[in-house]
Design a protein around this motif. Structure first.
Motif, PDB file in Angstrom:
ATOM      1  N   ASP A   1      11.159  -1.530  -3.536  1.00 60.90           N
ATOM      2  CA  ASP A   1      11.866  -0.336  -3.096  1.00 60.90           C
ATOM      3  C   ASP A   1      10.949   0.479  -2.195  1.00 60.90           C
ATOM      4  N   LYS A   2      11.528   1.094  -1.190  1.00 52.11           N
ATOM      5  CA  LYS A   2      10.759   1.942  -0.285  1.00 52.11           C
ATOM      6  C   LYS A   2      10.850   3.422  -0.669  1.00 52.11           C
ATOM      7  N   GLU A   3      11.794   3.748  -1.562  1.00 44.40           N
ATOM      8  CA  GLU A   3      12.019   5.152  -1.920  1.00 44.40           C
ATOM      9  C   GLU A   3      11.975   5.356  -3.427  1.00 44.40           C
ATOM     10  N   GLN A   4      11.500   6.528  -3.799  1.00 41.59           N
ATOM     11  CA  GLN A   4      11.577   6.908  -5.201  1.00 41.59           C
ATOM     12  C   GLN A   4      12.597   8.026  -5.340  1.00 41.59           C
ATOM     13  N   HIS A   5      13.248   8.082  -6.491  1.00 48.87           N
ATOM     14  CA  HIS A   5      14.225   9.123  -6.765  1.00 48.87           C
ATOM     15  C   HIS A   5      13.573  10.239  -7.577  1.00 48.87           C
ATOM     16  N   GLU A   6      14.208  11.379  -7.562  1.00 50.43           N
ATOM     17  CA  GLU A   6      13.666  12.551  -8.246  1.00 50.43           C
ATOM     18  C   GLU A   6      13.412  12.298  -9.733  1.00 50.43           C
ATOM     19  N   SER A   7      14.263  11.504 -10.355  1.00 50.57           N
ATOM     20  CA  SER A   7      14.143  11.268 -11.795  1.00 50.57           C
ATOM     21  C   SER A   7      13.221  10.093 -12.153  1.00 50.57           C
ATOM     22  N   ASP A   8      12.631   9.437 -11.159  1.00 50.95           N
ATOM     23  CA  ASP A   8      11.753   8.292 -11.425  1.00 50.95           C
ATOM     24  C   ASP A   8      10.394   8.725 -11.960  1.00 50.95           C
ATOM     25  N   LYS A   9       9.843   7.889 -12.818  1.00 50.06           N
ATOM     26  CA  LYS A   9       8.445   8.016 -13.227  1.00 50.06           C
ATOM     27  C   LYS A   9       7.661   7.102 -12.290  1.00 50.06           C
ATOM     28  N   VAL A  10       6.534   7.572 -11.795  1.00 53.82           N
ATOM     29  CA  VAL A  10       5.729   6.810 -10.846  1.00 53.82           C
ATOM     30  C   VAL A  10       4.358   6.529 -11.448  1.00 53.82           C
ATOM     31  N   PHE A  11       3.938   5.275 -11.355  1.00 54.72           N
ATOM     32  CA  PHE A  11       2.626   4.863 -11.858  1.00 54.72           C
ATOM     33  C   PHE A  11       1.933   4.046 -10.788  1.00 54.72           C
ATOM     34  N   GLU A  12       0.633   3.974 -10.900  1.00 54.08           N
ATOM     35  CA  GLU A  12      -0.107   3.023 -10.081  1.00 54.08           C
ATOM     36  C   GLU A  12      -1.086   2.325 -10.998  1.00 54.08           C
ATOM     37  N   ASN A  13      -1.035   0.995 -10.968  1.00 58.70           N
ATOM     38  CA  ASN A  13      -1.955   0.203 -11.784  1.00 58.70           C
ATOM     39  C   ASN A  13      -2.368  -1.015 -10.974  1.00 58.70           C
ATOM     40  N   ASN A  14      -3.647  -1.261 -10.945  1.00 64.62           N
ATOM     41  CA  ASN A  14      -4.194  -2.427 -10.245  1.00 64.62           C
ATOM     42  C   ASN A  14      -3.717  -2.443  -8.784  1.00 64.62           C
ATOM     43  N   ASP A  15      -3.683  -1.261  -8.160  1.00 63.37           N
ATOM     44  CA  ASP A  15      -3.291  -1.068  -6.759  1.00 63.37           C
ATOM     45  C   ASP A  15      -1.812  -1.353  -6.467  1.00 63.37           C
ATOM     46  N   ILE A  16      -0.989  -1.427  -7.508  1.00 63.06           N
ATOM     47  CA  ILE A  16       0.448  -1.627  -7.334  1.00 63.06           C
ATOM     48  C   ILE A  16       1.162  -0.357  -7.759  1.00 63.06           C
ATOM     49  N   LYS A  17       2.018   0.151  -6.874  1.00 60.89           N
ATOM     50  CA  LYS A  17       2.806   1.353  -7.178  1.00 60.89           C
ATOM     51  C   LYS A  17       4.094   0.928  -7.873  1.00 60.89           C
ATOM     52  N   ILE A  18       4.347   1.512  -9.028  1.00 63.75           N
ATOM     53  CA  ILE A  18       5.494   1.142  -9.852  1.00 63.75           C
ATOM     54  C   ILE A  18       6.361   2.373 -10.067  1.00 63.75           C
ATOM     55  N   ILE A  19       7.682   2.192  -9.930  1.00 65.05           N
ATOM     56  CA  ILE A  19       8.612   3.264 -10.258  1.00 65.05           C
ATOM     57  C   ILE A  19       9.585   2.754 -11.320  1.00 65.05           C
ATOM     58  N   VAL A  20       9.886   3.660 -12.259  1.00 65.31           N
ATOM     59  CA  VAL A  20      10.770   3.342 -13.377  1.00 65.31           C
ATOM     60  C   VAL A  20      11.698   4.531 -13.586  1.00 65.31           C
TER      61      VAL A  20
ATOM     62  N   THR B   1       0.809  -1.214   0.000  1.00 64.75           N
ATOM     63  CA  THR B   1       0.000   0.000   0.000  1.00 64.75           C
ATOM     64  C   THR B   1       0.844   1.265   0.000  1.00 64.75           C
ATOM     65  N   LYS B   2       2.143   1.140   0.370  1.00 65.22           N
ATOM     66  CA  LYS B   2       2.975   2.347   0.385  1.00 65.22           C
ATOM     67  C   LYS B   2       4.343   2.175  -0.283  1.00 65.22           C
ATOM     68  N   ASP B   3       4.825   0.941  -0.444  1.00 64.18           N
ATOM     69  CA  ASP B   3       6.116   0.712  -1.082  1.00 64.18           C
ATOM     70  C   ASP B   3       5.932   0.468  -2.580  1.00 64.18           C
ATOM     71  N   TYR B   4       7.052   0.348  -3.294  1.00 59.01           N
ATOM     72  CA  TYR B   4       7.036   0.326  -4.753  1.00 59.01           C
ATOM     73  C   TYR B   4       7.624  -0.955  -5.342  1.00 59.01           C
ATOM     74  N   VAL B   5       7.231  -1.217  -6.561  1.00 54.32           N
ATOM     75  CA  VAL B   5       7.902  -2.201  -7.392  1.00 54.32           C
ATOM     76  C   VAL B   5       8.748  -1.392  -8.364  1.00 54.32           C
ATOM     77  N   ARG B   6      10.058  -1.589  -8.320  1.00 52.21           N
ATOM     78  CA  ARG B   6      10.952  -0.877  -9.232  1.00 52.21           C
ATOM     79  C   ARG B   6      11.205  -1.768 -10.438  1.00 52.21           C
ATOM     80  N   VAL B   7      10.867  -1.252 -11.621  1.00 50.10           N
ATOM     81  CA  VAL B   7      11.061  -1.976 -12.871  1.00 50.10           C
ATOM     82  C   VAL B   7      12.097  -1.219 -13.686  1.00 50.10           C
TER      83      VAL B   7
END
Length: 109
Positions: A47-66, A24-30
């Motif tokens: 991953d628990k953190e996102q970086h400034e240059s990451d793109k952040v998405f949420e799909n099907n209740d999963i938070k994704i950072i790329v 609910t609060k952490d990310y899947v980094r792809v």
């Protein structure tokens, strides 16, 4: 945008919980890195953190950072999970890939 199938969502939530992450609060980094039998390979981790240059998405209740570089290779990709006879694990359905290896873990454009 990266899509997450229903079965992949269930498996991500299960694995995140097992590894001490909270879906609910952490990310899947792809990501994408050089290597593999087709030239580029996929990276997947929690991953628990996102970086400034990451793109952040949420799909099907999963938070994704790329990261920005990987995003160009992954636009329109769907994260699936396969539990079939050919092995179990996450599978990337990437419409940008011209060629993939037999195991599905690497690709080329």
């Amino acid at each position: 945008m990266i899509q997450v199938s229903e079965i992949a969502k269930t498996k991500v939530i299960e694995l995140m919980k097992d590894d001490g992450f909270d879906a609910t609060k952490d990310y899947v980094r792809v990501g994408v890195k050089s290597g593999g039998c087709s030239g580029l390979s996929y990276e997947l981790k929690f991953d628990k953190e996102q970086h400034e240059s990451d793109k952040v998405f949420e799909n099907n209740d999963i938070k994704i950072i790329v990261d920005k570089k990987s995003f160009l290779y992954l636009v329109g990709t769907t994260l699936e999970y396969s539990g079939g006879l050919n092995g179990t694990g996450f599978v990337f359905k990437n419409p940008n890939a011209n060629r993939t290896c037999g195991c599905g873990e690497s690709f080329s454009l």
